[in-house]
Design a protein around this motif. Structure first.
Motif, mmCIF file in Angstrom:
data_model
loop_
_atom_site.group_PDB
_atom_site.id
_atom_site.type_symbol
_atom_site.label_atom_id
_atom_site.label_comp_id
_atom_site.label_asym_id
_atom_site.label_seq_id
_atom_site.Cartn_x
_atom_site.Cartn_y
_atom_site.Cartn_z
ATOM 1 N N ILE A 1 -8.039 13.414 -7.078
ATOM 2 C CA ILE A 1 -8.839 12.336 -7.660
ATOM 3 C C ILE A 1 -7.972 11.341 -8.427
ATOM 4 O O ILE A 1 -8.014 10.135 -8.153
ATOM 5 C CB ILE A 1 -9.967 12.911 -8.535
ATOM 6 C CG1 ILE A 1 -10.932 13.745 -7.668
ATOM 7 C CG2 ILE A 1 -10.728 11.793 -9.249
ATOM 8 C CD1 ILE A 1 -11.995 14.484 -8.464
ATOM 9 N N PRO A 2 -7.147 11.774 -9.410
ATOM 10 C CA PRO A 2 -6.280 10.795 -10.075
ATOM 11 C C PRO A 2 -5.225 10.202 -9.151
ATOM 12 O O PRO A 2 -4.821 9.046 -9.341
ATOM 13 C CB PRO A 2 -5.644 11.597 -11.219
ATOM 14 C CG PRO A 2 -5.854 13.024 -10.887
ATOM 15 C CD PRO A 2 -7.098 13.085 -10.075
ATOM 16 N N ILE A 3 -4.786 10.942 -8.135
ATOM 17 C CA ILE A 3 -3.815 10.385 -7.186
ATOM 18 C C ILE A 3 -4.416 9.184 -6.465
ATOM 19 O O ILE A 3 -3.801 8.112 -6.383
ATOM 20 C CB ILE A 3 -3.375 11.460 -6.166
ATOM 21 C CG1 ILE A 3 -2.393 12.442 -6.805
ATOM 22 C CG2 ILE A 3 -2.724 10.799 -4.941
ATOM 23 C CD1 ILE A 3 -1.986 13.587 -5.899
ATOM 24 N N ILE A 4 -5.628 9.349 -5.935
ATOM 25 C CA ILE A 4 -6.274 8.263 -5.197
ATOM 26 C C ILE A 4 -6.623 7.109 -6.124
ATOM 27 O O ILE A 4 -6.408 5.931 -5.786
ATOM 28 C CB ILE A 4 -7.534 8.771 -4.480
ATOM 29 C CG1 ILE A 4 -7.163 9.812 -3.413
ATOM 30 C CG2 ILE A 4 -8.302 7.621 -3.848
ATOM 31 C CD1 ILE A 4 -6.262 9.275 -2.316
ATOM 32 N N LEU B 1 0.830 -1.203 0.000
ATOM 33 C CA LEU B 1 0.000 0.000 0.000
ATOM 34 C C LEU B 1 0.864 1.252 0.000
ATOM 35 O O LEU B 1 0.569 2.226 -0.714
ATOM 36 C CB LEU B 1 -0.928 -0.005 1.215
ATOM 37 C CG LEU B 1 -1.811 1.240 1.392
ATOM 38 C CD1 LEU B 1 -2.736 1.427 0.185
ATOM 39 C CD2 LEU B 1 -2.628 1.138 2.673
ATOM 40 N N VAL B 2 1.939 1.251 0.775
ATOM 41 C CA VAL B 2 2.835 2.410 0.830
ATOM 42 C C VAL B 2 3.459 2.655 -0.545
ATOM 43 O O VAL B 2 3.522 3.801 -1.021
ATOM 44 C CB VAL B 2 3.933 2.197 1.891
ATOM 45 C CG1 VAL B 2 5.003 3.287 1.779
ATOM 46 C CG2 VAL B 2 3.330 2.208 3.291
ATOM 47 N N GLY C 1 1.163 6.700 -6.715
ATOM 48 C CA GLY C 1 0.054 7.580 -7.046
ATOM 49 C C GLY C 1 0.411 9.041 -6.874
ATOM 50 O O GLY C 1 0.160 9.872 -7.756
ATOM 51 N N VAL C 2 1.026 9.367 -5.756
ATOM 52 C CA VAL C 2 1.390 10.761 -5.485
ATOM 53 C C VAL C 2 2.503 11.220 -6.419
ATOM 54 O O VAL C 2 2.397 12.267 -7.080
ATOM 55 C CB VAL C 2 1.821 10.931 -4.008
ATOM 56 C CG1 VAL C 2 2.378 12.338 -3.780
ATOM 57 C CG2 VAL C 2 0.651 10.668 -3.075
ATOM 58 N N GLY C 3 3.585 10.438 -6.487
ATOM 59 C CA GLY C 3 4.743 10.853 -7.266
ATOM 60 C C GLY C 3 4.466 10.969 -8.750
ATOM 61 O O GLY C 3 4.762 11.998 -9.382
ATOM 62 N N ALA D 1 -3.344 5.271 -7.001
ATOM 63 C CA ALA D 1 -2.793 4.531 -5.858
ATOM 64 C C ALA D 1 -3.639 3.318 -5.508
ATOM 65 O O ALA D 1 -3.112 2.220 -5.259
ATOM 66 C CB ALA D 1 -2.674 5.460 -4.649
ATOM 67 N N LEU D 2 -4.965 3.501 -5.479
ATOM 68 C CA LEU D 2 -5.835 2.398 -5.102
ATOM 69 C C LEU D 2 -5.821 1.295 -6.154
ATOM 70 O O LEU D 2 -5.819 0.098 -5.812
ATOM 71 C CB LEU D 2 -7.265 2.915 -4.881
ATOM 72 C CG LEU D 2 -8.284 1.882 -4.384
ATOM 73 C CD1 LEU D 2 -7.821 1.237 -3.087
ATOM 74 C CD2 LEU D 2 -9.650 2.553 -4.191
ATOM 75 N N TYR D 3 -5.783 1.680 -7.425
ATOM 76 C CA TYR D 3 -5.700 0.672 -8.490
ATOM 77 C C TYR D 3 -4.428 -0.149 -8.342
ATOM 78 O O TYR D 3 -4.463 -1.393 -8.412
ATOM 79 C CB TYR D 3 -5.733 1.345 -9.864
ATOM 80 C CG TYR D 3 -5.407 0.398 -10.984
ATOM 81 C CD1 TYR D 3 -6.364 -0.473 -11.487
ATOM 82 C CD2 TYR D 3 -4.115 0.346 -11.515
ATOM 83 C CE1 TYR D 3 -6.053 -1.367 -12.500
ATOM 84 C CE2 TYR D 3 -3.799 -0.551 -12.521
ATOM 85 C CZ TYR D 3 -4.768 -1.402 -13.010
ATOM 86 O OH TYR D 3 -4.456 -2.296 -13.996
ATOM 87 N N ASP D 4 -3.294 0.529 -8.154
ATOM 88 C CA ASP D 4 -2.032 -0.188 -7.988
ATOM 89 C C ASP D 4 -2.077 -1.119 -6.785
ATOM 90 O O ASP D 4 -1.610 -2.267 -6.843
ATOM 91 C CB ASP D 4 -0.874 0.807 -7.819
ATOM 92 C CG ASP D 4 -0.438 1.435 -9.129
ATOM 93 O OD1 ASP D 4 -1.002 1.073 -10.177
ATOM 94 O OD2 ASP D 4 0.468 2.289 -9.116
#
Length: 268
Positions: free
Chosen positions: A240-243, A108-109, A115-117, A246-249
């Motif tokens: 929105i795209p960050i979350i 998750l990390v 997602g953020v980067g 990240a969640l998809y990954d």
């Protein structure tokens, strides 16, 4: 210690974890530095803590935006083709195989850092920077005057245009015709223009080519880049795209990790 000695050292899941977090987090730092020295600033597209409705709205909409990605991958994996079968064998790649030995929290990390980067760099900085280069001046994806209080879903982009048309009466949204295709295309033409459209396409293609696992994976990732870019253009909210990213990954890694654990249990 010589370079040869370092190359000969076997990599462990822990060192891979630190490397992945460092690389993905470094992309976000790079995006911030590029924005600081050259502009535009990707941080402007992320709601601040004094804009909590937009923050929580971005998180909620990001979660919802994950489902079309999962549906897309589910459809692709049902296609009988050697390239698709190669995608299903990614867990056998040495790096992925090592990563799948990490725990759910560590996966998750890594996903959050990705997602953020990656979204800060490709959607938050590269896409607006290319549009600015083509247009000659910045093209804002925000909702104009920040002092105007807007609904939690209308941080910027087309959603802020919908909120402006509706005014203080949500029921007026349908009556105003703001949700029609013609209204969207008119807004896109007047507010986004060809410059941001080209930047959207180029940044998505670039996003695909930095994931060169296979030709199909480059194409799929570029398509996801178009999706993430569209989310930002339509909402102005990079959260929105960050979350969603990240969640998809995270879901993909958790699923692959569970499948790998199941295979090992059956073979034991």
């Amino acid at each position: 210690m010589t370079d040869q000695d370092m190359d000969d050292e076997p990599q462990t899941p822990e060192t891979l974890f630190h490397t992945a977090v460092g690389v993905e987090g470094g992309l976000g730092v790079l995006a911030i530095l590029l924005g600081y020295f050259f502009g535009p600033d990707a941080r402007e597209l992320v709601p601040s803590l004094d804009q909590l409705p937009a923050v929580f709205g971005g998180i909620g909409l990001g979660i919802v935006a994950t489902f079309p990605l999962l549906l897309l991958m589910g459809i692709i994996r049902r296609i009988k083709h050697p390239a698709v079968e190669q995608l299903d064998q990614l867990s056998e790649h040495p790096m992925i195989e090592l990563m799948l030995k990490l725990g759910p929290a560590e996966l998750l990390v890594i996903s959050l850092c990705a997602g953020v980067g990656e979204e800060l760099l490709f959607r938050g900085w590269l896409m607006p920077a290319l549009a600015q280069l083509l247009h000659g001046e910045p093209i804002s994806l925000l909702g104009g005057d920040p002092s105007i209080i807007r609904p939690w879903w209308a941080f910027g982009g087309w959603t802020s245009e919908i909120a402006n048309r509706a005014g203080e009466q949500p029921s007026a949204i349908l009556e105003s015709g703001a949700l029609s295709w013609s209204a969207l295309t008119q807004w896109w033409s007047e507010s986004i223009g060809w410059e941001m459209t080209v930047a959207w396409l180029l940044s998505s293609i670039s996003f695909g080519f930095v994931h060169p696992i296979s030709k199909l994976y480059i194409g799929v990732t570029a398509l996801m880049g178009l999706y993430f870019g569209a989310l930002l253009i339509l909402t102005g909210n990079l959260m929105i795209p960050i979350i969603a990213h990240a969640l998809y990954d995270a879901i993909q890694l958790w699923s692959a990790s569970a499948e790998e654990a199941s295979k090992q249990a059956k073979s034991a």
